[in-house]
Design a protein around this motif. Structure first.
Motif, PDB file in Angstrom:
ATOM      1  N   UNK A 211      -5.632  -2.791  -3.738  1.00 20.33           N
ATOM      2  CA  UNK A 211      -5.337  -3.209  -2.137  1.00 20.33           C
ATOM      3  C   UNK A 211      -6.639  -2.514  -1.410  1.00 20.33           C
ATOM      4  N   UNK A 212      -7.155  -1.444  -1.738  1.00 16.71           N
ATOM      5  CA  UNK A 212      -8.285  -1.228  -0.886  1.00 16.71           C
ATOM      6  C   UNK A 212      -9.548  -2.252  -0.650  1.00 16.71           C
ATOM      7  N   UNK A 213      -9.815  -2.833  -1.879  1.00 12.82           N
ATOM      8  CA  UNK A 213     -10.753  -3.920  -2.088  1.00 12.82           C
ATOM      9  C   UNK A 213     -10.444  -5.064  -1.448  1.00 12.82           C
ATOM     10  N   UNK A 214      -8.951  -5.173  -1.229  1.00 14.90           N
ATOM     11  CA  UNK A 214      -8.562  -6.622  -0.570  1.00 14.90           C
ATOM     12  C   UNK A 214      -8.831  -6.330   0.944  1.00 14.90           C
ATOM     13  N   UNK A 215      -8.650  -5.012   1.430  1.00 17.77           N
ATOM     14  CA  UNK A 215      -9.012  -4.688   3.089  1.00 17.77           C
ATOM     15  C   UNK A 215     -10.318  -5.208   3.397  1.00 17.77           C
TER      16      UNK A 215
ATOM     17  N   UNK B  90       0.863  -1.250   0.121  1.00 20.93           N
ATOM     18  CA  UNK B  90      -0.051  -0.161  -0.046  1.00 20.93           C
ATOM     19  C   UNK B  90       0.933   1.207   0.078  1.00 20.93           C
ATOM     20  N   UNK B  91       1.803   1.071   1.036  1.00 20.21           N
ATOM     21  CA  UNK B  91       2.769   2.567   0.894  1.00 20.21           C
ATOM     22  C   UNK B  91       3.473   2.630  -0.503  1.00 20.21           C
ATOM     23  N   UNK B  92       4.031   1.779  -1.261  1.00 19.64           N
ATOM     24  CA  UNK B  92       4.359   1.814  -2.351  1.00 19.64           C
ATOM     25  C   UNK B  92       3.549   2.422  -3.359  1.00 19.64           C
ATOM     26  N   UNK B  93       2.369   1.862  -3.400  1.00 14.91           N
ATOM     27  CA  UNK B  93       1.291   2.163  -4.249  1.00 14.91           C
ATOM     28  C   UNK B  93       0.880   3.545  -4.207  1.00 14.91           C
ATOM     29  N   UNK B  94       1.144   4.101  -2.835  1.00 12.34           N
ATOM     30  CA  UNK B  94       0.738   5.433  -2.468  1.00 12.34           C
ATOM     31  C   UNK B  94       1.685   6.463  -2.983  1.00 12.34           C
ATOM     32  N   UNK B  95       2.955   6.058  -2.411  1.00 11.42           N
ATOM     33  CA  UNK B  95       4.224   6.772  -3.049  1.00 11.42           C
ATOM     34  C   UNK B  95       4.155   7.092  -4.658  1.00 11.42           C
TER      35      UNK B  95
ATOM     36  N   UNK C   4     -23.058  -2.432   6.865  1.00  9.84           N
ATOM     37  CA  UNK C   4     -22.236  -2.360   5.882  1.00  9.84           C
ATOM     38  C   UNK C   4     -21.465  -1.183   5.246  1.00  9.84           C
ATOM     39  N   UNK C   5     -22.143   0.134   5.902  1.00 10.80           N
ATOM     40  CA  UNK C   5     -21.827   1.457   5.544  1.00 10.80           C
ATOM     41  C   UNK C   5     -20.421   1.546   6.226  1.00 10.80           C
ATOM     42  N   UNK C   6     -20.612   1.142   7.632  1.00  9.27           N
ATOM     43  CA  UNK C   6     -19.405   1.366   8.625  1.00  9.27           C
ATOM     44  C   UNK C   6     -18.216   0.440   7.918  1.00  9.27           C
ATOM     45  N   UNK C   7     -18.435  -0.626   7.635  1.00  5.19           N
ATOM     46  CA  UNK C   7     -17.375  -1.432   7.038  1.00  5.19           C
ATOM     47  C   UNK C   7     -16.644  -0.733   5.943  1.00  5.19           C
ATOM     48  N   UNK C   8     -17.683   0.058   5.047  1.00  7.25           N
ATOM     49  CA  UNK C   8     -17.059   0.416   3.854  1.00  7.25           C
ATOM     50  C   UNK C   8     -16.314   1.732   4.385  1.00  7.25           C
ATOM     51  N   UNK C   9     -16.817   2.540   5.401  1.00 11.60           N
ATOM     52  CA  UNK C   9     -15.857   3.583   5.958  1.00 11.60           C
ATOM     53  C   UNK C   9     -14.420   3.154   6.646  1.00 11.60           C
TER      54      UNK C   9
END
Lengths: 525, 376
Positions: free
Chosen positions: A312-316, A253-258, A371-376
């Motif tokens: 990566x976000x989808x994975x989380x 994730x850090x790499x993708x953000x950098x 589900x909304x809280x999970x998405x948050x």
């Protein structure tokens, strides 16, 4: 539920005290070795100018060292005062390197640094030289152990969660110590320290040469700085690349953000030199890209893919749902610690427990999350891409600039002619850059780790101490006042001693008449 | 694993004591000297003389405190988490003092202006008095129990306040701690300094020794009457470190139970008195070594007395006694304790070796006229 303001203020205090401490550490790391090198030349050649150099740079080293010690004490205790749940949760793993750091490194540097200053008349030449080298060794060893601790926060290997004690416990210390992230961080950080030390000596020597004062001493110091600095600048860039390489396995994730890389690119991925990452639009505007470069740097292959931010976000989200199974099993185990089904369910999903804890920001019991809280919570795994993207680019640009600067210095020294004034001016003006680069590096490493305090294991907000807001406000204000006052005093003293310049055997200054007794003539100067 | 979990927990409880004692004995005289600075040294020359008796060594001594923090973190993480977050503002005061101290030593003599030096002298005095006082206040609160509890995830909550720490018994302990370190600083100055500062240190030292003797006795009587903490559950010394699985009750006079069961333990508080008396005798007869050994003994024995009284309790909870931290349920894992013991056994002898060498190199008195180049 945990007070969000408390979390923000605690993070602010930690960031301020850590980044402030990190103003002094790199200079200690670099300058201690350079002083040891200068004193070695003195002992080998017997030429007293090298002793004068050792003493002069040693004096400035001492002012900086005192600040490093003073601000370092806070760091050792701040995990307990402000991050009590963190301390309980990972103390079994994280405490050990800190304790070993004390035993192996702090004692060495702190016990012997007294003899460095007070031992010139009490020790033989070689003995004193040994003391100087051991001080340098001690400060560098302390960087090793603290980065082993920090490396574990970035890549928590060799430990598992124990439901009986409700915390992480070590399963393999060798894995913790030889954590590839820790090793890469160590070499990158000490090399950055050497660059800082070299720049300090280079800039101040350039100042004397511009003023035509202490020329003999300044020229020799500049030569040491140029060669030490060139080697250090080359290592900091090459070994920084090594640290990016280590990222790919555990900090994607850090790499993708950098990179500001929103979607997985076809391998080998391009490197974005310029761009404006936009978190809301989830894309990077005005991109200027070099094909293949990122894929080669990060994976050393033409075929390995680097996952993008959104993938990566989808994975989380998947991890959060698995983590909820672990959380549910853990709640059963709290009541009935021998329940075999719960043990089994926990073992299957324990690696995702931390993702379920992310929901605690929104709901007391993560199992009640909507589900909304999970998405948050999923969205939380996406920090400030813009800041990381640009911090990283500036840090790297400085790195290349240091190679150029020290390379030029080295070349000019080898000509054995007078240094051109334009170069001396550039060298003087470059003084603050290594500090800026080091702080940016800290930002990329630690801000880039958010929202985790321990990557994938413990969310930052959960680690905070349950203390009243007034407490943190008092301490935060107190540290700010204290640190500001000390910064002003420190800088003024540094400037005073730099202006005053070294005391050389050949050019003793005449004693002034208004001093009370001979004892006061030689206040360490 | 070479040692049982039970044995390792006992060793680490003892090592916790060793670290605290080592810190109090080494950095203790630095703090005592700093606290005495304005009183024993009047002129700038004398101030520099006194500061330079500890100048080359205080930095190494201070590492015992940092190591203490690290070792508590590594071996007793629950204690590290609960005590430092609970005593938050007290800890902040100690840290402020310890931030100011290195800088004060280093920067004081770097400028000639009397006002500059006077400010740093005041800062040094603050950095000696405040931690010495607060450490004692903290111990006084630990003996009475601290208002904390855990939730089921072992998140600690502290429900007291800063001013709640400043109760009469705790303040008494604070004064014991301060006078004990002032005594220790005075005996150090008797060995390392000469002239007026040494003479004045002797006078203050004698006073401090008397205060230690009287207040330690009063404290002992007080403790014999107060509520101690008694563990009712038969605890498994090899069990997991979870402080929620036992029952603890308050019982008047309980802190004397270990002394009743093992009468030999009475030697420990007796050594506390004996040490202070020896120090007093040594100061009176101007025998430096005797008084320094006496103050060391006194410091070590007074700290050990607290540990011996409370064992196996480490940090009692006054609001949820069952959540109190004990030797058997608040340590690190078996594996971590083993690795840490191995590292300590390997590294500590080396530390002691070069520390001894440094003291040997610096052997001898510091006189006012010696204070010159390369000094604070």
């Amino acid at each position: 539920m945990i007070d969000a303001t408390l979390v923000e203020l605690s993070r602010l205090q930690f960031a301020l005290t850590a980044m402030y401490h990190f103003l002094f550490v790199p200079l200690t790391l670099g300058l201690s070795f350079m002083i040891a090198i200068m004193e070695s030349v003195y002992v080998m050649t017997g030429r007293t100018i090298w002793r004068d150099m050792t003493k002069f740079w040693g004096l400035l080293f001492g002012i900086n060292f005192a600040m490093g010690v003073a601000t370092g004490i806070v760091m050792e205790f701040q995990f307990g005062t402000n991050w009590a749940y963190y301390s309980h949760y990972v103390g079994d793993v994280f405490g050990a390197p800190l304790a070993i750091e004390g035993l192996m490194a702090f004692f060495l540097e702190a016990t012997l640094v007294g003899l460095f200053f007070f031992g010139w008349d009490k020790l033989g030449k070689v003995q004193h030289l040994a003391v100087t080298w051991l001080v340098a060794l001690g400060s560098n060893l302390s960087a090793l152990w603290i980065l082993i601790a920090n490396g574990w926060m970035q890549n928590p290997v060799g430990a598992v969660f124990n439901p009986d004690t409700m915390r992480m416990e070590v399963t393999n210390f060798a894995e913790v110590i030889f954590n590839p992230v820790a090793q890469a961080k160590f070499v990158h950080t000490v090399a950055a320290g050497y660059v800082t030390g070299a720049m300090f000596v280079l800039s101040i020597s350039a100042f004397y040469l511009l003023r035509k004062r202490h020329v003999a001493l300044a020229k020799r110091s500049l030569t040491v700085a140029a060669s030490f600095g060139l080697a250090a600048a080359l290592s900091v860039v090459v070994l920084g690349d090594e640290s990016g390489y280590a990222l790919t396995d555990n900090q994607k994730m850090k790499l993708a953000m950098i990179e500001g890389m929103w979607h997985t690119e076809e391998a080998p991925a391009p490197f974005t030199i310029f761009g404006i990452p936009d978190r809301d639009a989830q894309e990077t505007h005005y991109e200027l890209r070099v094909p293949w470069m990122m894929g080669l740097i990060a994976t050393r292959s033409f075929t390995k893919e680097i996952p993008g931010i959104l993938e990566l976000v989808a994975l989380s989200e998947m991890h959060i749902r698995d983590g909820l199974v672990a959380y549910d099993a853990l709640e059963t185990l709290k009541e009935d610690s021998d329940n075999p089904q719960a043990r089994e369910a926990f073992l299957q999903n324990q690696q995702y427990l931390g993702y379920a804890l992310m929901l605690k920001r929104y709901v007391e019991d993560p199992r009640d999350a909507t589900d909304e809280q999970i998405i948050s919570a999923v969205q939380d795994s996406l920090p400030n891409v813009f800041a990381l993207f640009w911090s990283f680019r500036f840090m790297v640009a400085f790195g290349f600039y240091f190679i150029l600067l020290f390379g030029t210095a080295f070349y000019l020294c080898s000509l054995r002619r007078q240094m051109p004034r334009w170069f001396l001016r550039v060298a003087l003006l470059s003084l603050p850059l290594p500090w800026i680069a080091a702080e940016l590096g800290w930002l990329v490493a630690e801000y880039g780790r958010q929202p985790w305090v321990i990557e994938g294991v413990l969310p930052t907000f959960l680690g905070v101490s349950s203390i009243g807001l007034s407490n943190i406000l008092i301490s935060l204000a107190g540290f700010m006042v204290l640190y500001t006052v000390l910064a002003v005093i420190e800088i003024r003293l540094m400037v005073k001693y730099i202006r005053q310049g070294p005391e050389e055997d050949s050019a003793e200054k005449p004693a002034t008449a208004d001093r009370p007794s001979p004892a006061f003539d030689n206040i360490q100067a | 694993m070479l040692f049982d979990y039970e044995v390792l927990r006992l060793i680490w409880w003892a090592l916790l004591g060793v670290l605290l004692v080592a810190f109090a004995i080494t950095d203790g005289f630095d703090m005592g000297v700093a606290a005495l600075l304005p009183a024993v040294a009047r002129t700038d020359g004398q101030r520099r003389q006194v500061i330079n008796t500890v100048g080359p060594v205080w930095e190494g001594n201070q590492v015992w405190f940092i190591l203490g923090g690290g070792a508590i973190f590594a071996a007793w993480p629950a204690l590290y988490a609960v005590s430092f977050s609970g005593f938050y503002l007290a800890m902040f005061l100690i840290l402020s003092a310890l931030i100011i101290r290195p800088v004060a030593f280093k920067f004081r003599s770097k400028r000639e202006e009397p006002a500059w030096r006077a400010r740093w002298d005041a800062a040094l005095c603050f950095s000696g008095v405040v931690p010495a006082l607060i450490f004692g206040v903290a111990v006084g609160n630990v003996l009475q129990g601290v208002p904390f509890h855990f939730d089921s995830s072992l998140r600690p909550f502290y429900t007291g306040s800063f001013f709640g720490l400043l109760n009469p018994f705790a303040l008494l302990c604070g004064v014991v701690s301060l006078s004990m370190l002032v005594l220790h600083g005075a005996t150090w100055l008797q060995i390392k300094a000469d002239g007026e500062p040494a003479a004045r240190a002797r006078a203050y030292g004698k006073l401090a020794a008397l205060v230690v003797i009287v207040l330690f006795a009063i404290g002992g009587i007080w403790v014999s009457q107060m509520d101690g903490y008694r563990i009712m559950t038969d605890m498994n010394p090899e069990g997991p470190s979870n402080p929620l699985r036992k029952e603890v009750v308050l019982e008047a006079g309980r802190w004397l139970a270990n002394f009743r069961d093992y009468p030999l333990l009475w030697l420990v508080p007796l050594a506390g008195f004996a040490g202070a008396l020896l120090a007093l005798l040594g100061l009176q007869t101007q025998r430096g070594a005797l008084s320094f050994i006496g103050s060391k003994l006194s410091v070590a024995a007074i700290i050990t007395t607290v540990g011996a009284a409370m064992f196996p309790v480490i940090l009692p909870s006054s609001t949820q006694p069952g959540h109190s931290l004990t030797v058997w349920d608040s340590s690190s894992s078996h594996y971590t304790l083993g690795v840490m013991l191995f590292s300590t056994a390997l590294l500590l002898p080396i530390v002691l070796l070069y520390t001894a060498w440094v003291y040997k190199v610096l052997w001898g008195k510091v006189s006012e006229h010696d204070v010159s180049k390369d000094m604070y």
